[in-house]
Design an enzyme around this catalytic site. Structure first.
Site, PDB file in Angstrom:
ATOM      1  N   LYS A  46       0.819  -1.220   0.000  1.00 52.15           N
ATOM      2  CA  LYS A  46       0.000   0.000   0.000  1.00 52.15           C
ATOM      3  C   LYS A  46       0.853   1.270   0.000  1.00 52.15           C
ATOM      4  O   LYS A  46       0.483   2.290   0.559  1.00 52.15           O
ATOM      5  CB  LYS A  46      -0.989   0.019   1.187  1.00 52.15           C
ATOM      6  CG  LYS A  46      -1.768  -1.263   1.404  1.00 52.15           C
ATOM      7  CD  LYS A  46      -2.357  -1.834   0.135  1.00 52.15           C
ATOM      8  CE  LYS A  46      -3.413  -0.939  -0.485  1.00 52.15           C
ATOM      9  NZ  LYS A  46      -3.864  -1.462  -1.813  1.00 52.15           N
ATOM     10  N   HIS A 101       7.475  -7.314  -2.227  1.00 48.78           N
ATOM     11  CA  HIS A 101       7.372  -6.761  -0.874  1.00 48.78           C
ATOM     12  C   HIS A 101       8.432  -7.374   0.046  1.00 48.78           C
ATOM     13  O   HIS A 101       8.376  -7.186   1.258  1.00 48.78           O
ATOM     14  CB  HIS A 101       5.987  -7.062  -0.271  1.00 48.78           C
ATOM     15  CG  HIS A 101       4.843  -6.337  -0.916  1.00 48.78           C
ATOM     16  ND1 HIS A 101       4.923  -5.024  -1.334  1.00 48.78           N
ATOM     17  CD2 HIS A 101       3.571  -6.739  -1.190  1.00 48.78           C
ATOM     18  CE1 HIS A 101       3.745  -4.659  -1.841  1.00 48.78           C
ATOM     19  NE2 HIS A 101       2.917  -5.678  -1.772  1.00 48.78           N
ATOM     20  N   SER A 131      -4.894   2.747   4.083  1.00 48.90           N
ATOM     21  CA  SER A 131      -5.093   2.078   2.793  1.00 48.90           C
ATOM     22  C   SER A 131      -5.118   0.564   2.980  1.00 48.90           C
ATOM     23  O   SER A 131      -5.940  -0.147   2.391  1.00 48.90           O
ATOM     24  CB  SER A 131      -3.967   2.476   1.836  1.00 48.90           C
ATOM     25  OG  SER A 131      -4.137   1.852   0.590  1.00 48.90           O
TER      26      SER A 131
END
Length: 292
Positions: A46, A101, A131
């Protein structure tokens, strides 16, 4: 406080989604063969991942830029640790673009030869958290936590997908000399997208004409991306994202945390994050209308 094993599993101290990655597959990534021309986009979730995926695709692929090709982002810039489409990454033509990630210590060893490029995008953690909370409602494979206060405590404790925001950002920055890396912030991209695109082109060694740069900037605006089926992640299968719960690309703003967090929650957040954040080199912008 611990997330249910159904939704997350731990691999070497980091949380992953169990039905999209396995320990056996993650083991193979350590020795994943890196080419000098590879580009890795690394983010904490995010933090502008999809946005930057799109920008990289627009920079590298003229067919994306001029609208002649309908290849979506999942094929243009696939996920390294979540090979959703079972693509053959080994025989993929160069230059290969990947999104990830992963924390710095789980990145393929070959990235440490400092020839392949890493682009790291960071975003202010209050907006990341808000988010993330909204995203968890539409992500079918996520544990839905209705109570925002409970979600915040999990986020602060690093008991969410990709673990601790602080550890992630701090880790990549502290070990920056191990990699050929460019740091950008989501907020600087929002404030001056063209400068950020030029910075990326310069780092990547991509020579685009002024007209091509302007085309990248134009198509990478939030509203253009939201309307672009190649970029808005509406192509994700329903067993991963429930599009009836809302759009994947929701607002794309800076400072939305103020619409969600109470003063007490903001102060609680600061009490946990502030001391370590002050040691980071990034000057995070908390509101687009204010200077950082």
């Amino acid at each position: 406080m611990e997330p249910a094993e159904k939704y997350l599993f731990t691999y070497k101290g980091f949380y992953f989604q169990p039905d999209m990655a396995s320990a056996e597959y993650l083991d193979t990534l350590e020795d994943f063969e890196i080419r000098d021309s590879d580009v890795f986009l690394v983010t904490y979730p995010k933090s502008g991942t999809i946005w930057t995926q799109n920008i990289l695709s627009l920079i590298y692929h003229e067919g994306h830029r001029d609208g002649t090709e309908k290849v979506d982002l999942l094929d243009r810039v696939p996920w390294l640790e979540y090979n959703i489409r079972n693509a053959d990454y080994i025989s993929r033509p160069s230059p290969r673009l990947f999104a990830s990630h992963l924390p710095y210590y789980l990145a393929p060893k070959g990235l440490r030869n400092r020839r392949a490029k890493v682009v790291y995008v960071a975003r202010n953690p209050k907006d990341v958290m808000v988010s993330f909370y909204h995203f968890s409602k539409m992500a079918v494979k996520f544990e839905e936590v209705e109570d925002f206060g409970i979600f915040m405590e999990r986020f602060l404790a690093g008991k969410v997908l990709a673990s601790s925001w602080l550890d992630h950002v701090e880790g990549w920055y502290t070990h920056k000399d191990d990699f050929n890396i460019l740091f950008l912030t989501y907020e600087e991209m929002k404030k001056d997208l063209k400068s950020s695109v030029l910075k990326l082109c310069n780092f990547l060694g991509k020579r685009l004409t002024e007209k091509e740069v302007d085309a990248v900037v134009d198509q990478a605006t939030f509203n253009k991306m939201k309307a672009d089926p190649r970029a808005n992640y509406e192509f994700m299968p329903l067993d991963i994202l429930d599009h009836s719960k809302g759009p994947f690309l929701r607002k794309g703003t800076v400072g939305d945390w103020k619409n969600m967090m109470t003063v007490a929650q903001s102060e609680r957040f600061d009490s946990v994050f502030k001391k370590r954040m002050e040691k980071l080199p990034f000057k995070f912008c908390w509101d687009i209308n204010e200077e950082s």
